[in-house]
Design a protein around this motif. Sequence first.
Motif, mmCIF file in Angstrom:
data_model
loop_
_atom_site.group_PDB
_atom_site.id
_atom_site.type_symbol
_atom_site.label_atom_id
_atom_site.label_comp_id
_atom_site.label_asym_id
_atom_site.label_seq_id
_atom_site.Cartn_x
_atom_site.Cartn_y
_atom_site.Cartn_z
ATOM 1 N N UNK A 13 -6.501 11.050 -10.791
ATOM 2 C CA UNK A 13 -7.316 9.866 -10.510
ATOM 3 C C UNK A 13 -6.584 8.553 -10.768
ATOM 4 N N UNK A 14 -5.303 8.635 -11.075
ATOM 5 C CA UNK A 14 -4.621 7.386 -11.438
ATOM 6 C C UNK A 14 -4.215 6.582 -10.212
ATOM 7 N N UNK A 15 -4.458 5.264 -10.304
ATOM 8 C CA UNK A 15 -3.927 4.337 -9.311
ATOM 9 C C UNK A 15 -2.871 3.488 -9.990
ATOM 10 N N UNK A 16 -1.951 2.992 -9.219
ATOM 11 C CA UNK A 16 -0.872 2.202 -9.810
ATOM 12 C C UNK A 16 -0.791 0.860 -9.113
ATOM 13 N N UNK A 17 -0.354 -0.129 -9.881
ATOM 14 C CA UNK A 17 -0.076 -1.432 -9.291
ATOM 15 C C UNK A 17 1.435 -1.571 -9.182
ATOM 16 N N UNK A 18 1.881 -2.491 -8.385
ATOM 17 C CA UNK A 18 3.327 -2.614 -8.222
ATOM 18 C C UNK A 18 4.001 -3.011 -9.526
ATOM 19 N N UNK A 19 3.323 -3.807 -10.346
ATOM 20 C CA UNK A 19 3.990 -4.178 -11.600
ATOM 21 C C UNK A 19 4.057 -2.992 -12.547
ATOM 22 N N UNK A 20 3.070 -2.114 -12.505
ATOM 23 C CA UNK A 20 3.155 -0.901 -13.333
ATOM 24 C C UNK A 20 4.308 -0.017 -12.881
ATOM 25 N N UNK A 21 4.480 0.066 -11.589
ATOM 26 C CA UNK A 21 5.570 0.898 -11.072
ATOM 27 C C UNK A 21 6.915 0.289 -11.462
ATOM 28 N N UNK B 98 2.634 15.178 -7.552
ATOM 29 C CA UNK B 98 3.513 16.273 -7.168
ATOM 30 C C UNK B 98 4.322 16.774 -8.366
ATOM 31 N N UNK B 99 4.901 15.840 -9.101
ATOM 32 C CA UNK B 99 5.693 16.228 -10.271
ATOM 33 C C UNK B 99 4.817 16.924 -11.303
ATOM 34 N N UNK B 100 3.632 16.383 -11.474
ATOM 35 C CA UNK B 100 2.728 16.950 -12.469
ATOM 36 C C UNK B 100 2.330 18.371 -12.100
ATOM 37 N N UNK B 101 2.096 18.593 -10.831
ATOM 38 C CA UNK B 101 1.706 19.931 -10.411
ATOM 39 C C UNK B 101 2.861 20.916 -10.589
ATOM 40 N N UNK B 102 4.098 20.465 -10.310
ATOM 41 C CA UNK B 102 5.250 21.341 -10.552
ATOM 42 C C UNK B 102 5.462 21.565 -12.042
ATOM 43 N N UNK B 103 5.105 20.553 -12.819
ATOM 44 C CA UNK B 103 5.216 20.695 -14.266
ATOM 45 C C UNK B 103 4.313 21.822 -14.764
ATOM 46 N N UNK B 104 3.121 21.895 -14.216
ATOM 47 C CA UNK B 104 2.200 22.960 -14.613
ATOM 48 C C UNK B 104 2.815 24.333 -14.272
ATOM 49 N N UNK C 65 8.212 11.634 -14.937
ATOM 50 C CA UNK C 65 7.001 10.806 -14.986
ATOM 51 C C UNK C 65 6.645 10.463 -16.437
ATOM 52 N N UNK C 66 7.685 10.368 -17.256
ATOM 53 C CA UNK C 66 7.457 10.222 -18.695
ATOM 54 C C UNK C 66 6.631 8.990 -19.057
ATOM 55 N N UNK C 67 6.874 7.873 -18.384
ATOM 56 C CA UNK C 67 6.125 6.670 -18.762
ATOM 57 C C UNK C 67 4.637 6.821 -18.441
ATOM 58 N N UNK C 68 4.334 7.571 -17.409
ATOM 59 C CA UNK C 68 2.920 7.814 -17.094
ATOM 60 C C UNK C 68 2.333 8.784 -18.116
ATOM 61 N N UNK C 69 3.090 9.866 -18.373
ATOM 62 C CA UNK C 69 2.602 10.879 -19.321
ATOM 63 C C UNK C 69 2.370 10.257 -20.696
ATOM 64 N N UNK D 159 0.831 -1.205 0.000
ATOM 65 C CA UNK D 159 0.000 0.000 0.000
ATOM 66 C C UNK D 159 0.865 1.255 0.000
ATOM 67 N N UNK D 160 1.927 1.200 0.808
ATOM 68 C CA UNK D 160 2.805 2.370 0.878
ATOM 69 C C UNK D 160 3.433 2.638 -0.479
ATOM 70 N N UNK D 161 3.876 1.588 -1.143
ATOM 71 C CA UNK D 161 4.537 1.764 -2.443
ATOM 72 C C UNK D 161 3.592 2.396 -3.451
ATOM 73 N N UNK D 162 2.387 1.879 -3.540
ATOM 74 C CA UNK D 162 1.458 2.392 -4.552
ATOM 75 C C UNK D 162 0.971 3.800 -4.194
ATOM 76 N N UNK D 163 0.740 4.033 -2.922
ATOM 77 C CA UNK D 163 0.279 5.361 -2.503
ATOM 78 C C UNK D 163 1.356 6.410 -2.724
ATOM 79 N N UNK D 164 2.577 6.049 -2.330
ATOM 80 C CA UNK D 164 3.680 7.000 -2.495
ATOM 81 C C UNK D 164 3.901 7.338 -3.955
ATOM 82 N N UNK D 165 3.801 6.330 -4.788
ATOM 83 C CA UNK D 165 4.083 6.589 -6.196
ATOM 84 C C UNK D 165 3.014 7.511 -6.794
ATOM 85 N N UNK D 166 1.767 7.255 -6.414
ATOM 86 C CA UNK D 166 0.686 8.111 -6.916
ATOM 87 C C UNK D 166 0.910 9.552 -6.471
ATOM 88 N N UNK D 167 1.343 9.713 -5.236
ATOM 89 C CA UNK D 167 1.595 11.053 -4.713
ATOM 90 C C UNK D 167 2.754 11.708 -5.457
#
Lengths: 429, 390
Positions: free
Chosen positions: B267-275, B157-163, B195-199, B145-153
């Motif tokens: 709204x994105x959630x991530x799985x450990x394999x996606x990360x 965060x990066x996306x907001x700084x990107x804006x 966050x290029x792979x997500x973008x 849970x920590x891994x997926x939550x942290x990654x989403x955060x």
Amino acid sequence: MTEPASETPTSPSGVSRRRLLGAAGAGALAVGAAGVGGYAVGHAAEDPGKPGQSSYAFGGRHQAGIVTPAQDRLHFAAFDVTSESRDDLILLLRAWTAAARAMTSGRPVGEGVPTSYDAPPDDTGEALDLDASGLTLTFGFGPTLFERDGKPRFGLDGKQPAALRELPHFPADKLDPARSNGDLCVQACAHDPQVAVHAIRNLSRIAFGTAAMRWAQLGFGRTSSTSTAQATPRNLFGFKDGTANLKSQDREGVEEFVWVGEGDDPRADWLAGGTYLVARRINMQIETWDRSSLREQESLVGRDREQGAPLSGGTEFTEPDFDLQGREGPLIGLDSHVRLAHPTQNKGVKMLRRGYNFTDGSNALGRLDAGLFFVAFVRDPDVHYIPMQTRLSAQDGLMEYLQHTGSGLWAVPPGVRRSTGFVGDTLFT
Amino acid sequence: MKLVPAAAACAALLISTTGCSLTESNDPQASGSAGDGTITVDSTADACDLTTTKAPSGNLVFDVKNSGDQVTEFYFYAEDGLRIVGEIENVGPGLSRDLVVRAAPGSYVASCRPGMTGKGIRTDFTVTDSGEDTTITGVEQADIDAATTQYAAYVKDQSSQLVDETTAFVTAYAAGQDERARELYPQARTYWERIETVAESFGDLDPKMDLREADLTPGQEWTGWHRIEKDLWPPASGYTALGEADREKYGQDLLANTKTLDSRVQDLDYTVDQIGNGSKGLLDEVASGKITGEEDIWSHTDLYDFQANVDGARVAYEGLKPLLDVKDPALSQKIQSAFRDLQTSLDQYRRGKDDFVSYDTVTEPQRKELSDRVNALAEPLSKLTGAITL
């Protein structure tokens, strides 16, 4: 076909260039004709023959090396004509034809006629102990042979086929001009790489003064089967390639999709019975591909790696079912290679592919400079190649791992039909 | 390398429940003779035949063959028939696929699900004690849970700084402050590259925002970062500079797409394999675009993007590290030291704290050294997802 050899080790055909040379003369040539050429002449180039056959006739209705069962090795070369004389060009094509007739029959260039001890031999010699090795030589004419910088060349104005133009820039193309295009091309295919290289080397030598090599490409392993008798080989991604390829046994398909028909192009009746050759040097990002999961590899290709079966099920030659649904959409993904390249997704268009795996050593970053030298023969590139490649370049998930670094399009004239003819004679009469 | 849809051995929904096999160790020392025999599973319309229903503990290999005429699935459940230890989906008729699971001694349930519906055709399965040390040190669900939550955060965060950074960049560009815009260009892109792979997983946005000129389709309009890059670092000849109106247009277009991206990642959630795949994917981006100097062909600011890709990959790995440290500590060690070595190489080209030398000053042998370091890291990193999801 088999004549036991006594003095020199020979190949299954029983004819070696050394024996011909040793016996030097008409008698030896006759052996060649009976032992190798005889069979081949009887089965003109339109009969594709058996895989692994030791020689294929040079003459025929169509050029050899197209529906011929893909040999294992390739040496492909593009040339620019350095002379502006039409006569020089015709002389070159005649000289190439004579050399091609000899080499594809397993005979040396110059037919083994003795020359002065103080003269360089007509044949460069490295194939003397080898038989014809299934050699085919296929010649093509590029757009720049007809016109360069807006000016017609060699008196060929009005004869350039409408479809013979430099291929368009496809998305993500990174073409190296030094590996693209050319006034002329020669595709040499053989079972033995030395025979293919020998052929290109000798043709290049013959051309000096009239044409100069622009670029060349070695292919070390076929990636297509053009006969149902051949197993589907694998490309450097480790997958079977060209399962849905047009096969020579599909005579109707070959007529429809490979040979230019009478009246296809009113400007270019000379090309009837010929075809177009598309070549693309496609580098593969080998290192990143090797690090991708089998899941990703199979979903990008759309087939399973081991058998080559489409992910919708069955075995290698089962037709893919593009509608069959899995958990997250169709089993064969929307951006999978097999979907985008499949005839059913391209208005029924089929291609005869004749590509080869290549590696040219490593690049400055220490990566393999390797990939697929794609060769396809099509009746009309505007219909049978360009639309599909445009889609593939833009949508194919595999493009992540591919880079097109070389390109060319040539019109391949029909086969040489008369013994006094020469390659391309229909264009120059 | 795009973000691959979640579908590894543990699918998204499973991780959020009991963590499927993630919670069991696959420490390589614990496997061995136990996993040698492959168990063939024959899935048909009305049967699920296993060559054996008993195997010694350790790694079990199921070769699932679909002999039916529908798409099938194979599940390996714990004794309760609910908790999924491992699964294989999307097996087309006639195809075979392997499932590797790590199983401790105990009772299990194997199930084929032809047609992908219903409870499946179930068979009891016994895992005997192989006599090896089968102590399973489990991964805590909390770590997952920590891994997926942290990654989403992190992505948010990066996306907001990107804006924010993109706003500053396009403002300077539109105002004709070219010097300032040139400074901001690589800095702002950093947030994109991390966050290029997500973008890139947004197939409609990526070509509008990050397309290189060489990748254009005939007739396609060229917009985004690299369009502006060329205008700020124009070629010496044969280029017509963009006028004020165009500057405004391309700047606002990039900013609008950036904001769309930002709203979508909320709204994105991530799985450990996606990360895990994303981490490796960022290294692929370095290998294919940055090392070759093709990414920023006009500005030569490739090293900023390079560093940002590596940053993103490291963050993804570090989130998963608590899982990998349990599952395969040796692999984790290897990845960690390869990250360190790559960073050391990269640091040679720093100029001050946040800046890098122009990539056209990096020689071929130096690029090769970087490339070798990337290979050294990406190879073990490519095993990360498989290791944590086994």
